[in-house]
Design a protein around this motif. Structure first.
Motif, short mmCIF file in Angstrom:
data_model
loop_
_atom_site.label_atom_id
_atom_site.label_comp_id
_atom_site.label_asym_id
_atom_site.label_seq_id
_atom_site.Cartn_x
_atom_site.Cartn_y
_atom_site.Cartn_z
N LYS A 1 10.68 0.73 2.92
CA LYS A 1 11.62 0.62 4.04
C LYS A 1 11.90 -0.84 4.39
O LYS A 1 13.04 -1.22 4.65
N THR A 2 10.84 -1.66 4.40
CA THR A 2 11.02 -3.06 4.76
C THR A 2 11.83 -3.80 3.71
O THR A 2 12.73 -4.59 4.04
N LEU A 3 11.57 -3.56 2.44
CA LEU A 3 12.34 -4.20 1.38
C LEU A 3 13.80 -3.75 1.42
O LEU A 3 14.72 -4.55 1.20
N THR A 4 14.01 -2.47 1.73
CA THR A 4 15.38 -1.97 1.84
C THR A 4 16.11 -2.65 2.98
O THR A 4 17.29 -3.02 2.84
N THR A 5 15.44 -2.84 4.10
CA THR A 5 16.04 -3.56 5.23
C THR A 5 16.39 -4.99 4.84
O THR A 5 17.49 -5.48 5.13
N SER B 1 8.20 -10.89 9.61
CA SER B 1 8.90 -10.58 10.86
C SER B 1 9.51 -9.18 10.84
O SER B 1 9.40 -8.43 11.82
N VAL B 2 10.15 -8.83 9.73
CA VAL B 2 10.82 -7.53 9.64
C VAL B 2 9.80 -6.39 9.66
O VAL B 2 10.00 -5.37 10.34
N ALA B 3 8.71 -6.54 8.93
CA ALA B 3 7.69 -5.49 8.90
C ALA B 3 7.10 -5.26 10.28
O ALA B 3 6.88 -4.11 10.69
N LEU B 4 6.86 -6.33 11.01
CA LEU B 4 6.28 -6.18 12.34
C LEU B 4 7.28 -5.60 13.32
O LEU B 4 6.96 -4.71 14.12
N THR C 1 3.94 -3.00 11.48
CA THR C 1 2.82 -3.30 10.60
C THR C 1 2.63 -4.80 10.44
O THR C 1 3.56 -5.59 10.56
N ILE C 2 1.41 -5.18 10.12
CA ILE C 2 1.03 -6.58 9.96
C ILE C 2 0.92 -6.87 8.47
O ILE C 2 0.28 -6.14 7.73
N SER C 3 1.55 -7.94 8.04
CA SER C 3 1.50 -8.32 6.63
C SER C 3 0.70 -9.61 6.49
O SER C 3 0.22 -10.19 7.47
N LYS D 1 3.61 -14.98 7.11
CA LYS D 1 3.77 -15.51 8.46
C LYS D 1 4.97 -14.85 9.13
O LYS D 1 5.94 -14.46 8.49
N VAL D 2 4.89 -14.74 10.45
CA VAL D 2 5.97 -14.18 11.25
C VAL D 2 6.80 -15.34 11.77
O VAL D 2 6.39 -16.06 12.69
N ASN D 3 7.95 -15.56 11.16
CA ASN D 3 8.78 -16.72 11.49
C ASN D 3 9.78 -16.47 12.61
O ASN D 3 10.33 -17.40 13.18
#
Length: 437
Positions: free
Chosen positions: A57-61, A356-359, A364-366, A369-371
């Motif tokens: 889902k995250t990669l698709t986004t 950022s997108v995953a969170l 979810t936490i990857s 880094k969350v930019n």
């Protein structure tokens, strides 16, 4: 989910793929002669496992937002395979020189290490450094990956997880139960819940690993953070009394019915649904479950009613409760043979935007880094993010340093351990014997 990765039980390899892992990695191993992965792939192919939808889902986004240019140049294409069949699939594809551009890493780190050594897996530390985005990885995630893959950055941390016990706050409060700080308190809480007609734990015996993680949790708390390394380097055996004791403690939970009926046939999704549907009070799981918790369609208990606690201390033990088991969930490897400029563009975009997108979208936490600032969707997500940020020492899981065969034996025999079909001594002997082969 992840598994870890979220890791499920393995299928035994049959026919041609029953050969030793090192053999099946050769181009001639299983029908060779495949067309192989092109040096210039036509798609950004990703082989995932059916059970994990978060990464897809995250990669698709990303393909429709931050990474649209990269997707136009190399379109994202996702294929799936049941996690129980992942290792066999990867070995078959490697033997045919037909691994996709990126793929879910093998259930046991040993398989990915073998693929890496055979030149099938990209050295991502080198690649990310060339792309100028190595600093986009969380140092803790890099450390965990290298601990798993013989000091190589062999996978991307699409997920970074700590593990512990999620619990239903309302159920605890209704039954006058404080968050257990010790193993004895946890067992007492389970007994109280059982007496009140509440199933204490949800667990997937079909997967196996949610049960074996309880064994390693006890070992890390009783013997300290080096417990499983000692087995790996041969200075200890799983058949030693202090190791068998850990299996005995977990077997006792099953003997008392704390995992409910038919634990051996319970799959991952059913166990998750039992907890999120309020049918079980506790669930040992990794922080990848935050995606499920954040989804109101799955979580009828409500995210505000879910708490998280570390695996409890063992009286007189050498371990500490802030030594969290950590992993990179369902890690994803890149095919070294198809890592070209277009692939690099995709990977660079992922490194800069995935966290950022995953969170934001999945909760979810990857290990990236969350930019882009993201407000915490719920309190338990914030708690776990803070815990990851302050954690100073981590440990691995039961099978992390095992061979593929020993991992299979461990997870296939986890349910028999808690149902009483085999004794704790037998369970540990079976796994130890597999390690010695």
């Amino acid at each position: 989910m992840t598994i870890n990765p979220t890791r499920t039980g393995r299928t035994r390899l049959v026919g041609c793929t029953a050969a030793a892992a090192a053999v099946v990695l050769l181009a001639s191993a299983c029908g060779g002669g495949g067309t192989g992965a092109s040096a210039s792939p036509k798609n950004f192919d990703y082989l995932s496992v059916t059970e994990n939808t978060t990464i897809k889902k995250t990669l698709t986004t990303l393909s429709t937002t931050s990474c649209t240019d990269q997707n136009k140049a190399l379109p994202l294409k996702v294929d799936t395979v049941p996690q129980s069949g992942l290792d066999q699939k990867l070995q078959l594809l490697a033997g045919q020189n037909a691994l996709p551009v990126q793929f879910a890493a093998g259930n046991a780190p040993a398989l990915t290490t073998q693929l890496f050594g055979a030149g099938n897996v990209a050295n991502l530390e080198d690649e990310l450094t060339k792309l100028g985005v190595f600093d986009q990885l969380q140092p803790a995630a890099v450390s965990t990956i290298k601990a798993l893959y013989q000091n190589n950055l062999a996978v991307l941390p699409y997920e970074y997880n700590i593990e512990g016990i999620f619990y239903n706050k309302k159920v605890f409060e209704a039954n006058g139960i404080a968050v257990p700080g010790t193993w004895d308190e946890l067992v007492a809480a389970a007994a109280k819940l059982q007496g009140a007609g509440v199933q204490p734990f949800a667990a997937s015996g079909q997967q196996g690993w949610p049960l074996t993680r309880l064994v390693s949790g006890y070992l890390y708390r009783s013997l300290g953070p080096g417990a499983m390394n000692a087995v790996a380097n041969g200075t200890a055996k799983l058949t030693d009394p202090e190791y068998v004791k850990a299996a005995q403690q977990v077997a006792e939970l099953g003997k008392k019915g704390y995992f409910g009926q038919g634990v051996g046939s319970i799959d991952y999704d059913t166990a998750m649904n039992q907890f999120l549907g309020g049918k079980a009070a506790m669930l040992y799981m990794g922080s990848w479950a935050l995606a499920n918790i954040a989804d109101p369609k799955q979580d009828t208990v409500g995210a505000e009613n879910v708490g998280f606690m570390p695996f409890p201390a063992v009286a007189g033990g050498k371990g500490a409760v802030d030594q969290y088991p950590s992993n990179v969930g369902l890690p994803v490897a890149m095919n070294a043979k198809s890592f070209d400029a277009k692939t690099g563009d995709w990977v660079k975009c992922i490194a800069q935007n995935y966290g950022s997108v995953a969170l934001k979208d999945q909760g979810t936490i990857s290990g990236f880094k969350v930019n882009t600032p993201v407000e915490n969707a719920n309190a338990v997500t914030g708690q776990i993010r803070d815990t990851i940020g302050t954690s100073k020492e981590s440990v691995l899981w039961f099978e992390a340093l095992f061979s593929t065969k020993a991992t299979t034996v461990s997870q296939q025999n986890a349910a028999p351990l808690v149902t009483g079909a085999i004794s704790p001594e037998k369970f540990m002997q079976l796994v130890q014997d597999a390690l010695a082969q």
